[in-house]
Design an enzyme around this catalytic site. Structure first.
Site, PDB file in Angstrom:
ATOM      1  N   LEU A   1      11.134   6.166  -6.696  1.00  0.00           N
ATOM      2  CA  LEU A   1       9.918   6.289  -5.882  1.00  0.00           C
ATOM      3  C   LEU A   1       9.893   5.183  -4.836  1.00  0.00           C
ATOM      4  O   LEU A   1      10.258   4.044  -5.104  1.00  0.00           O
ATOM      5  CB  LEU A   1       8.669   6.186  -6.758  1.00  0.00           C
ATOM      6  CG  LEU A   1       8.434   7.292  -7.783  1.00  0.00           C
ATOM      7  CD1 LEU A   1       7.025   7.180  -8.362  1.00  0.00           C
ATOM      8  CD2 LEU A   1       8.628   8.662  -7.194  1.00  0.00           C
TER       9      LEU A   1
ATOM     10  N   LYS B   1      12.979  -2.229  -8.673  1.00  0.00           N
ATOM     11  CA  LYS B   1      13.426  -1.434  -7.510  1.00  0.00           C
ATOM     12  C   LYS B   1      13.941  -2.362  -6.401  1.00  0.00           C
ATOM     13  O   LYS B   1      14.933  -2.083  -5.748  1.00  0.00           O
ATOM     14  CB  LYS B   1      12.241  -0.605  -7.028  1.00  0.00           C
ATOM     15  CG  LYS B   1      12.302  -0.076  -5.625  1.00  0.00           C
ATOM     16  CD  LYS B   1      13.006   1.249  -5.601  1.00  0.00           C
ATOM     17  CE  LYS B   1      13.261   1.721  -4.197  1.00  0.00           C
ATOM     18  NZ  LYS B   1      12.181   1.468  -3.254  1.00  0.00           N
TER      19      LYS B   1
ATOM     20  N   GLY C   1       0.816  -1.219   0.000  1.00  0.00           N
ATOM     21  CA  GLY C   1       0.000   0.000   0.000  1.00  0.00           C
ATOM     22  C   GLY C   1       0.846   1.263   0.000  1.00  0.00           C
ATOM     23  O   GLY C   1       2.028   1.224  -0.353  1.00  0.00           O
TER      24      GLY C   1
ATOM     25  N   GLY D   1       5.226   4.103  -8.976  1.00  0.00           N
ATOM     26  CA  GLY D   1       5.972   2.849  -9.144  1.00  0.00           C
ATOM     27  C   GLY D   1       5.020   1.664  -9.076  1.00  0.00           C
ATOM     28  O   GLY D   1       5.009   0.791  -9.953  1.00  0.00           O
ATOM     29  N   HIS D   2       4.181   1.658  -8.046  1.00  0.00           N
ATOM     30  CA  HIS D   2       3.180   0.586  -7.921  1.00  0.00           C
ATOM     31  C   HIS D   2       2.240   0.604  -9.131  1.00  0.00           C
ATOM     32  O   HIS D   2       1.887  -0.443  -9.676  1.00  0.00           O
ATOM     33  CB  HIS D   2       2.324   0.781  -6.661  1.00  0.00           C
ATOM     34  CG  HIS D   2       3.086   0.726  -5.372  1.00  0.00           C
ATOM     35  ND1 HIS D   2       3.287   1.825  -4.584  1.00  0.00           N
ATOM     36  CD2 HIS D   2       3.683  -0.307  -4.726  1.00  0.00           C
ATOM     37  CE1 HIS D   2       3.962   1.485  -3.502  1.00  0.00           C
ATOM     38  NE2 HIS D   2       4.222   0.198  -3.562  1.00  0.00           N
TER      39      HIS D   2
ATOM     40  N   ARG E   1       8.541   4.924   1.411  1.00  0.00           N
ATOM     41  CA  ARG E   1       9.311   5.477   2.540  1.00  0.00           C
ATOM     42  C   ARG E   1       9.833   6.890   2.258  1.00  0.00           C
ATOM     43  O   ARG E   1      10.280   7.565   3.182  1.00  0.00           O
ATOM     44  CB  ARG E   1      10.462   4.546   2.916  1.00  0.00           C
ATOM     45  CG  ARG E   1       9.975   3.244   3.557  1.00  0.00           C
ATOM     46  CD  ARG E   1      11.117   2.429   4.143  1.00  0.00           C
ATOM     47  NE  ARG E   1      10.626   1.337   4.961  1.00  0.00           N
ATOM     48  CZ  ARG E   1      10.471   0.074   4.548  1.00  0.00           C
ATOM     49  NH1 ARG E   1      10.794  -0.257   3.312  1.00  0.00           N
ATOM     50  NH2 ARG E   1      10.009  -0.859   5.363  1.00  0.00           N
TER      51      ARG E   1
HETATM   52  P1  AMP Z   1       6.058  -2.347  -1.693  1.00  0.00           P
HETATM   53  O1  AMP Z   1       4.688  -1.801  -1.537  1.00  0.00           O
HETATM   54  O2  AMP Z   1       7.138  -1.383  -1.334  1.00  0.00           O
HETATM   55  O3  AMP Z   1       6.223  -3.720  -1.098  1.00  0.00           O
HETATM   56  O4  AMP Z   1       6.252  -2.558  -3.257  1.00  0.00           O
HETATM   57  C1  AMP Z   1       5.351  -3.339  -4.007  1.00  0.00           C
HETATM   58  C2  AMP Z   1       5.927  -3.570  -5.385  1.00  0.00           C
HETATM   59  O5  AMP Z   1       6.122  -2.309  -6.032  1.00  0.00           O
HETATM   60  C3  AMP Z   1       7.287  -4.270  -5.347  1.00  0.00           C
HETATM   61  O6  AMP Z   1       7.336  -5.253  -6.378  1.00  0.00           O
HETATM   62  C4  AMP Z   1       8.243  -3.142  -5.609  1.00  0.00           C
HETATM   63  O7  AMP Z   1       9.443  -3.551  -6.225  1.00  0.00           O
HETATM   64  C5  AMP Z   1       7.434  -2.267  -6.548  1.00  0.00           C
HETATM   65  N1  AMP Z   1       7.959  -0.906  -6.541  1.00  0.00           N
HETATM   66  C6  AMP Z   1       8.169  -0.109  -5.458  1.00  0.00           C
HETATM   67  N2  AMP Z   1       8.735   1.055  -5.832  1.00  0.00           N
HETATM   68  C7  AMP Z   1       8.890   0.999  -7.173  1.00  0.00           C
HETATM   69  C8  AMP Z   1       9.426   1.895  -8.144  1.00  0.00           C
HETATM   70  N3  AMP Z   1       9.924   3.074  -7.808  1.00  0.00           N
HETATM   71  N4  AMP Z   1       9.420   1.501  -9.432  1.00  0.00           N
HETATM   72  C9  AMP Z   1       8.919   0.283  -9.790  1.00  0.00           C
HETATM   73  N5  AMP Z   1       8.402  -0.594  -8.923  1.00  0.00           N
HETATM   74  C10 AMP Z   1       8.393  -0.253  -7.632  1.00  0.00           C
END
Ligand code: AMP
Length: 283
Positions: free
Chosen positions: A184, A149, A31, A36-37, A187
């Site tokens: 992105l 990422k 979330g 990026g997400h 955090r």
């Molecule tokens: P998280 O919510 O941080 O667990 O991320 C969920 C998914 O989004 C993971 O597969 C991450 O690698 C991807 N993700 C997070 N930040 C980026 C970004 N800046 N560019 C591409 N994918 C991202």
């Protein structure tokens, strides 16, 4: 768009859709969604018939002194973003549903889980592989989308899927960055304006190494030293690691003769950030 809050309901949805033979794409997230997400969601929309996004701040991938409690949670704004992307299902289970109090079973990709972030975050990747396995079992996606990422996470999940014969394809999407280069991350919201500037040291160090690589430098130790020099100039940053590894095994490389992952992690104030680039001498 359907908001699914329990494992039982998610399973019932999947069972009903299986009959129609539709290809289901899963985007696992914690979330606090950003572009990026959303890039993963768009890839899933393009490559599957039904898109499920899981939103679950997974306690088992946080260490005892990490930011699990304060991790940003905004289901309302996340839902609005996902509605716009025409997502079919948001799966947002509770911690109690996902982890019964007496759960003692883990999925561990041995060795690889102790490299890169696994070194400074013991147990992190075990938490990741366990929750991703659970999501795969519950949702039964045909394809799952992850971001470059988290390059080590990608390598570890690919290995898990191969080793355990999981019937799911893994798609990896490129890193989305701010216009000034910062990758992105949910955090980034923790950073104050001064820290936000200091955080550019991660992408700057990688750009410096990329430039040296483009000029023909291949010696990993020298490239790492050049990357670390950028950190020496940025007192607000505390480097965790700067490494050059094989992107599939995560083993350190001494001379770049094939595809290599250059990965960095650093604390900016109390916020731990990561970034990476892939280089390939063949191109
Ligand atoms: P998280 O919510 O941080 O667990 O991320 C969920 C998914 O989004 C993971 O597969 C991450 O690698 C991807 N993700 C997070 N930040 C980026 C970004 N800046 N560019 C591409 N994918 C991202």
């Amino acid at each position: 768009m359907k908001l699914v809050k329990t494992i039982d309901e998610m399973r019932a949805f999947r069972k009903a859709t299986r009959k129609s033979g539709q290809r289901l794409g899963l985007v696992p997230t914690m979330g606090a969604l950003h572009e990026g997400h959303l890039s993963l969601v768009r890839a899933a929309r393009e490559k599957s018939d039904l898109v499920t996004v899981s939103i679950f701040v997974n306690p088992t991938q946080f260490g005892p002194n990490e930011d699990f409690a304060k991790y940003p949670r905004n289901l309302e704004s996340d839902s609005a973003l996902l509605q716009r992307e025409k997502v079919d299902v948001i799966f947002t289970p509770s911690v109690e549903d996902m982890y019964p109090a007496d759960a003692v079973t883990w999925v561990t990709v041995e060795g690889m889980s102790d490299r890169l972030c696994g070194k400074s975050r013991p147990g992190h990747f075990r938490g990741v592989t366990t929750v991703v396995s659970k999501l795969f079992h519950i949702i039964e996606p045909d394809v799952a989308f992850f971001g470059q990422k988290d390059a080590a996470q990608v390598a570890i999940i690919r290995r898990m899927v191969r080793d355990l014969n999981m019937p799911v394809a893994i798609e990896v999407c490129p890193i989305i960055r701010e216009s000034d280069g910062l990758a992105l991350s949910s955090r980034n919201a923790y950073l104050n304006p001064g820290e936000r500037k200091s955080a550019l040291v991660l992408s700057r160090s990688l750009q410096r190494v990329q430039k040296l690589f483009d000029e023909g430098k291949r010696d990993a130790e020298r490239l790492i030293t050049a990357g670390k020099q950028e950190f020496a100039k940025e007192p607000a940053a505390r480097l965790d690691y700067f490494e050059i590894v094989d992107p599939d095994s995560l083993e350190p490389i001494s001379t770049i003769l094939q595809r290599a992952l250059i990965a960095v992690a650093a604390f900016i104030g109390n916020t731990r950030l990561i970034d990476n680039i892939l280089v390939d001498p063949q191109f």
